[in-house]
Design an enzyme around this catalytic site. Structure first.
Site, PDB file in Angstrom:
ATOM      1  N   ASN A  90       0.811  -1.228   0.000  1.00 27.36           N
ATOM      2  CA  ASN A  90       0.000   0.000   0.000  1.00 27.36           C
ATOM      3  C   ASN A  90       0.842   1.275   0.000  1.00 27.36           C
ATOM      4  OD1 ASN A  90      -2.820  -1.107   0.277  1.00 27.36           O
ATOM      5  ND2 ASN A  90      -1.861  -2.049   2.069  1.00 27.36           N
ATOM      6  N   TYR A 152       6.374   0.929   9.260  1.00 26.54           N
ATOM      7  CA  TYR A 152       5.515   1.970   8.676  1.00 26.54           C
ATOM      8  C   TYR A 152       6.351   3.222   8.374  1.00 26.54           C
ATOM      9  CZ  TYR A 152       2.310   5.967   8.949  1.00 26.54           C
ATOM     10  OH  TYR A 152       1.650   7.154   8.732  1.00 26.54           O
ATOM     11  N   LYS A 156       7.313   5.299   4.834  1.00 24.15           N
ATOM     12  CA  LYS A 156       7.158   6.733   4.597  1.00 24.15           C
ATOM     13  C   LYS A 156       8.478   7.345   4.117  1.00 24.15           C
ATOM     14  CE  LYS A 156       2.867   7.084   5.227  1.00 24.15           C
ATOM     15  NZ  LYS A 156       1.983   7.525   4.147  1.00 24.15           N
TER      16      LYS A 156
END
Ligand SMILES: NC(=O)C1=CN([C@@H]2O[C@H](COP(=O)(O)OP(=O)(O)OC[C@H]3O[C@@H](n4cnc5c(N)ncnc54)[C@H](O)[C@@H]3O)[C@@H](O)[C@H]2O)C=CC1
Ligand SMILES: O=C1O[C@H](COP(=O)(O)O)[C@@H](O)[C@H](O)[C@H]1O
EC number: 1.1.1.388
Length: 288
Positions: A90, A152, A156
């Site tokens: 994603n 995560y 980023k």
């Protein structure tokens, strides 16, 4: 700006904060893998400008990108505990798909939702919790290397790198906003770190508006309100984008109540009416 702005992840928290603030100011294309109920869509957005699609679907993304001048890319897995397979798909693959489609379509400006978690590793045991407190002078300003505190955050940081690549190779203007903690109506309650990186809904909408209006090459900025507690500088956002935040978590108690109401103030959003009132949780009080 007359051409459409593509907003991915439009149905989520950040997307809705943006649309509630500046939903009437742009021609939007809204993309989300979940269908958006009418309550989440600004009045002027037609069915033809609503795309139910996954950002890893190259064909669908290219279809939504046609004629678009700017992109705000929010869609992704926002969980700081997200597993690798999800952030890989994603957040990294999805972001590459959206950025490449944007560059190929000649999009002028690309706004990427990065995160405080891209630099969470700077919050070391030695620096915390002082870092979160008013008066502490430690600042990250966007020139430091990424230092993710979880996978995560790694995803980023990868998005920021993809932005650098698509700026350098394709000339697309890219701004990466390391968003702090978006919370509606009040700062996160009883959470020092969250209060240091609070981003109010109105400041969020204003910041993304500035990202659409300003001229820049490649930028990394912090997306927080004008908080007394802070360890992120907002100087670059002010200089490069003209960001001028209205809110400050210091105007609220540690429990998240507006100080002027608790103090019987005039409700103008300014400082407490009684400057001696002990509203700061770090200020010692008699008997505390
Ligand atoms: N809410 C916050 O305080 C912060 C958010 N961010 C970032 O901002 C962005 C938005 O976050 P939130 O609005 O809080 O998350 P959210 O989970 O509320 O919204 C994300 C939206 O993206 C959509 N989405 C997710 N994966 C998708 C995919 N593969 N294809 C198409 N749509 C997809 C979801 O359906 C959802 O509507 C994320 O990238 C997140 O990492 C960064 C820092 C802080
Ligand atoms: O990137 C994100 O950061 C915010 C704030 O982080 P937290 O550690 O204070 O929870 C988080 O709420 C959001 O879900 C995430 O996408």
């Amino acid at each position: 700006m007359d051409e459409p702005v593509l907003l991915t992840g439009a149905g989520g928290r950040v997307g809705q904060a943006i649309l509630r603030g500046i939903g009437d100011d742009y021609e939007w294309r809204l993309l989300d893998r979940e269908p958006l109920p009418a309550t989440k869509v600004p009045d002027r957005v037609t069915d033809a400008d609503r795309y139910v699609a996954d950002i890893t679907d190259d064909r669908a993304v290219r279809g939504a990108m046609d004629g678009v001048n700017a992109v705000i890319h929010l869609a992704g897995d926002p969980r700081k505990t997200a597993p690798w397979d999800s952030v890989l798909r994603n957040n990294i693959d999805g972001t590459q798909t959206v950025m490449r489609a944007a560059a190929d379509a000649g999009v002028e400006k690309f706004v990427f939702a990065s995160s405080n978690h891209a630099v969470g590793g700077y919050e070391t045991e030695e620096r915390t919790p002082d870092l979160y407190r008013p008066g502490d002078e430690y600042r990250l300003d966007g020139t430091e290397l990424p230092r993710p505190g979880n996978l995560y955050g790694v995803s980023k940081a990868a998005g920021e790198s993809l932005g650098r690549f698509f700026h350098d190779e394709h000339g697309m203007s890219v701004v990466c906003v390391r968003i702090g903690n978006l919370t509606k109506d009040h700062p996160p309650r009883e959470y020092e770190r969250g209060q240091a990186m609070w981003l109010s809904h109105r400041d969020c909408a204003h910041l993304f508006d500035r990202c659409l209006q300003a001229n820049y090459g490649y930028e990394i900025v912090y997306g927080i309100s004008n908080n007394d507690r802070r360890y992120y500088s907002i100087e670059r956002a002010r200089e490069a984008l003209g960001y001028d935040p209205a809110d400050n978590s210091g105007d609220y108690t540690f429990e998240g109540e507006p100080k002027e109401e608790q103090n019987g103030g005039d409700g103008d959003g300014g400082p407490p009416a009684d400057p001696n009132f002990p509203t700061d949780p770090d200020t010692p009080t008699d008997g505390a």
